[in-house]
Enzyme design. Structure first.
Site, PDB file in Angstrom:
ATOM      1  N   TYR A 155     -11.913 -15.273   3.068  1.00  0.00           N
ATOM      2  CA  TYR A 155     -10.906 -14.023   3.541  1.00  0.00           C
ATOM      3  C   TYR A 155     -10.425 -14.357   4.806  1.00  0.00           C
ATOM      4  O   TYR A 155     -11.217 -14.185   5.778  1.00  0.00           O
ATOM      5  CB  TYR A 155     -11.545 -12.768   3.192  1.00  0.00           C
ATOM      6  CG  TYR A 155     -10.756 -11.548   3.455  1.00  0.00           C
ATOM      7  CD1 TYR A 155      -9.586 -11.094   2.681  1.00  0.00           C
ATOM      8  CD2 TYR A 155     -10.870 -10.932   4.654  1.00  0.00           C
ATOM      9  CE1 TYR A 155      -8.612 -10.058   3.057  1.00  0.00           C
ATOM     10  CE2 TYR A 155     -10.016  -9.821   4.921  1.00  0.00           C
ATOM     11  CZ  TYR A 155      -9.136  -9.336   4.313  1.00  0.00           C
ATOM     12  OH  TYR A 155      -8.252  -8.385   4.713  1.00  0.00           O
TER      13      TYR A 155
ATOM     14  N   TYR B 222      -2.812 -12.622   2.864  1.00  0.00           N
ATOM     15  CA  TYR B 222      -2.566 -12.570   1.552  1.00  0.00           C
ATOM     16  C   TYR B 222      -1.228 -13.345   0.942  1.00  0.00           C
ATOM     17  O   TYR B 222      -1.249 -14.454   0.086  1.00  0.00           O
ATOM     18  CB  TYR B 222      -2.128 -11.115   1.344  1.00  0.00           C
ATOM     19  CG  TYR B 222      -3.330 -10.207   1.829  1.00  0.00           C
ATOM     20  CD1 TYR B 222      -4.172  -9.867   0.938  1.00  0.00           C
ATOM     21  CD2 TYR B 222      -3.214  -9.643   2.960  1.00  0.00           C
ATOM     22  CE1 TYR B 222      -5.279  -8.890   1.327  1.00  0.00           C
ATOM     23  CE2 TYR B 222      -4.229  -8.710   3.577  1.00  0.00           C
ATOM     24  CZ  TYR B 222      -5.304  -8.567   2.579  1.00  0.00           C
ATOM     25  OH  TYR B 222      -6.457  -7.664   2.770  1.00  0.00           O
TER      26      TYR B 222
ATOM     27  N   LYS C 106       0.911  -1.319   0.134  1.00  0.00           N
ATOM     28  CA  LYS C 106      -0.074   0.084  -0.125  1.00  0.00           C
ATOM     29  C   LYS C 106       0.841   1.291  -0.026  1.00  0.00           C
ATOM     30  O   LYS C 106       0.245   2.312  -0.529  1.00  0.00           O
ATOM     31  CB  LYS C 106      -0.799   0.132   1.313  1.00  0.00           C
ATOM     32  CG  LYS C 106      -1.691  -1.389   1.424  1.00  0.00           C
ATOM     33  CD  LYS C 106      -2.674  -1.590  -0.105  1.00  0.00           C
ATOM     34  CE  LYS C 106      -3.500  -2.767  -0.087  1.00  0.00           C
ATOM     35  NZ  LYS C 106      -2.952  -4.059   0.415  1.00  0.00           N
TER      36      LYS C 106
HETATM   37  C1  LIG Z   1      -3.705  -5.100   0.347  1.00  0.00           C
HETATM   38  C2  LIG Z   1      -2.747  -6.348   0.332  1.00  0.00           C
HETATM   39  C3  LIG Z   1      -2.822  -7.405  -0.982  1.00  0.00           C
HETATM   40  C4  LIG Z   1      -3.827  -7.091  -2.185  1.00  0.00           C
HETATM   41  O1  LIG Z   1      -3.669  -5.970  -2.766  1.00  0.00           O
HETATM   42  P1  LIG Z   1      -4.838  -5.491  -3.865  1.00  0.00           P
HETATM   43  O2  LIG Z   1      -4.066  -4.442  -4.572  1.00  0.00           O
HETATM   44  O3  LIG Z   1      -5.916  -5.164  -2.548  1.00  0.00           O
HETATM   45  O4  LIG Z   1      -5.148  -6.611  -4.639  1.00  0.00           O
HETATM   46  C5  LIG Z   1      -1.918  -8.435  -1.050  1.00  0.00           C
HETATM   47  N1  LIG Z   1      -0.946  -8.406   0.322  1.00  0.00           N
HETATM   48  C6  LIG Z   1      -0.995  -7.749   1.091  1.00  0.00           C
HETATM   49  C7  LIG Z   1      -0.125  -8.042   2.222  1.00  0.00           C
HETATM   50  C8  LIG Z   1      -2.016  -6.596   1.337  1.00  0.00           C
HETATM   51  O5  LIG Z   1      -1.956  -5.839   2.377  1.00  0.00           O
END
Ligand SMILES: *Cc1c(COP(=O)(O)O)cnc(C)c1O
Length: 333
Positions: free
Chosen positions: A266, A292, A53
């Site tokens: 999720y 993730y 991010k």
């Molecule tokens: C937000 C996030 C993602 C996913 O990214 P998107 O752009 O929302 O698809 C992947 N890995 C981590 C650790 C995240 O925080």
């Protein structure tokens, strides 16, 4: 590169460490018997434990500042990495930050609600508002926006994951960075594998690589909902992002999202995720997260083992480590 010119004309605040390292994973590759593996360390973007991010926020907060905002409001799950990175970025440039966190995972224990990212959100000085569901989140966002205006200020709202065409510019820039790293080291990867949720990361990469006319393909692993729904978000965001770059729509075969690694939903652990965390930690000293990057690596492990990514004499595959490791401390159980 012409594409660099395309993205460099948008305002950006510099928040992250970069270029992030591109490292080899020889022991994991040998163990799996698939192609050579590399990891692009976007868990090392630097700001408050890093993650993907940060790159999006460089563009999103430049836009918020240009709009005269003194407050940023965003939403995410209770253990949102996006929320934590937004809190840090806002602190860094002197904006107030309000985080609205709906309970998206059925967990109410103290580890989940107080440790990991939530602990860091509070330390970073953000207002933390845990709410029951999406409807309550919308109401809370409106209330906080109205409060900012009543106080004579202005709030900028960032959607979940920072996934707008502006946020995705961060990953257009990352595509250029990675391409330059590969070229300077004589590497020609076939694919980038990453976790896909709101889709902005994948959309930015795809738009950037298409603008570069790169042969590298991007494979998203769905970690939030169905691969079809994720692919649709990536498609829409890639169209919007390419439009902002003044480029045409990316070809349909560049949008590739796979399912099968989400499990029950999720944020809910899977066996594959646990194995992927163990393999990365024990063979490469690399820490993944349970929500993730762990599920994305479970996908990479499975595809590498089955031979569908090629063999050891074939082109390397790059795993994009998108961060998220602070959530480990909320998932100790
Ligand atoms: C937000 C996030 C993602 C996913 O990214 P998107 O752009 O929302 O698809 C992947 N890995 C981590 C650790 C995240 O925080």
């Amino acid at each position: 590169m012409a594409a660099r010119f395309d993205v460099e004309r948008f305002p950006r605040v510099s928040l992250g460490h970069g270029p992030t390292p591109l490292e080899e994973m020889p022991r994991l590759a040998a163990h799996l018997g698939g192609p050579p593996l590399l990891v692009k360390r976007d868990d090392c973007t630097g700001l408050a434990l890093g993650g993907n991010k940060v790159r999006k926020l460089e563009y999103l907060l430049a836009e918020a500042r240009a709009d005269g905002a003194d407050t940023v409001i965003t939403v995410g799950g209770v253990q949102s990495n996006h929320a934590r990175q937004t809190a840090a970025a806002a602190a860094r440039i002197g904006l107030r930050c309000e985080l609205v966190l709906p309970r998206m995972v059925e967990r109410y224990d103290a580890l989940y609600e107080e440790n990991g990212n939530v602990l860091l959100d509070r330390l970073l000085g953000a207002g933390v508002h845990v709410v029951q569901d999406a409807e309550a989140a919308t109401a809370k966002v409106l209330e906080l926006g109205a409060a900012a205006e009543a106080a004579g200020g202005k709030a900028a709202f960032l959607p979940a994951g920072g996934s707008t065409a502006t946020g995705a510019l961060g990953y257009v820039r990352a595509a250029i960075e990675l391409t330059e790293q590969c070229e300077s080291r004589g590497l020609a990867p076939s694919r980038i594998v990453l976790a896909a949720s709101t889709g902005g990361t994948q959309a930015g990469l795809v738009s950037g690589l298409a603008a570069l006319e790169s042969a590298i393909r991007v494979l998203g692993i769905a970690v939030y909902d169905t691969p079809e729904a994720t692919a649709q978000r990536v498609r829409d965001l890639a169209d919007a992002t390419s439009g902002r770059l003044g480029r045409s729509r990316v070809a349909g075969d560049r949008i590739d999202v796979r399912g099968g690694y989400l499990g029950d939903g999720y944020g809910i652990p899977t066996e594959g995720m646990r194995e992927a965390l163990d393999l990365a930690a024990r063979l490469e000293g690399l820490l993944l997260d349970p929500v993730y990057s762990g599920k994305a690596m479970a996908g990479l492990v499975d595809l590498a083992r089955s031979g569908s990514l090629g063999g050891r004499n074939d082109a390397p595959v790059v795993f994009l480590h998108t961060g998220g490791t602070p959530a480990l401390f909320a998932y100790g159980s």
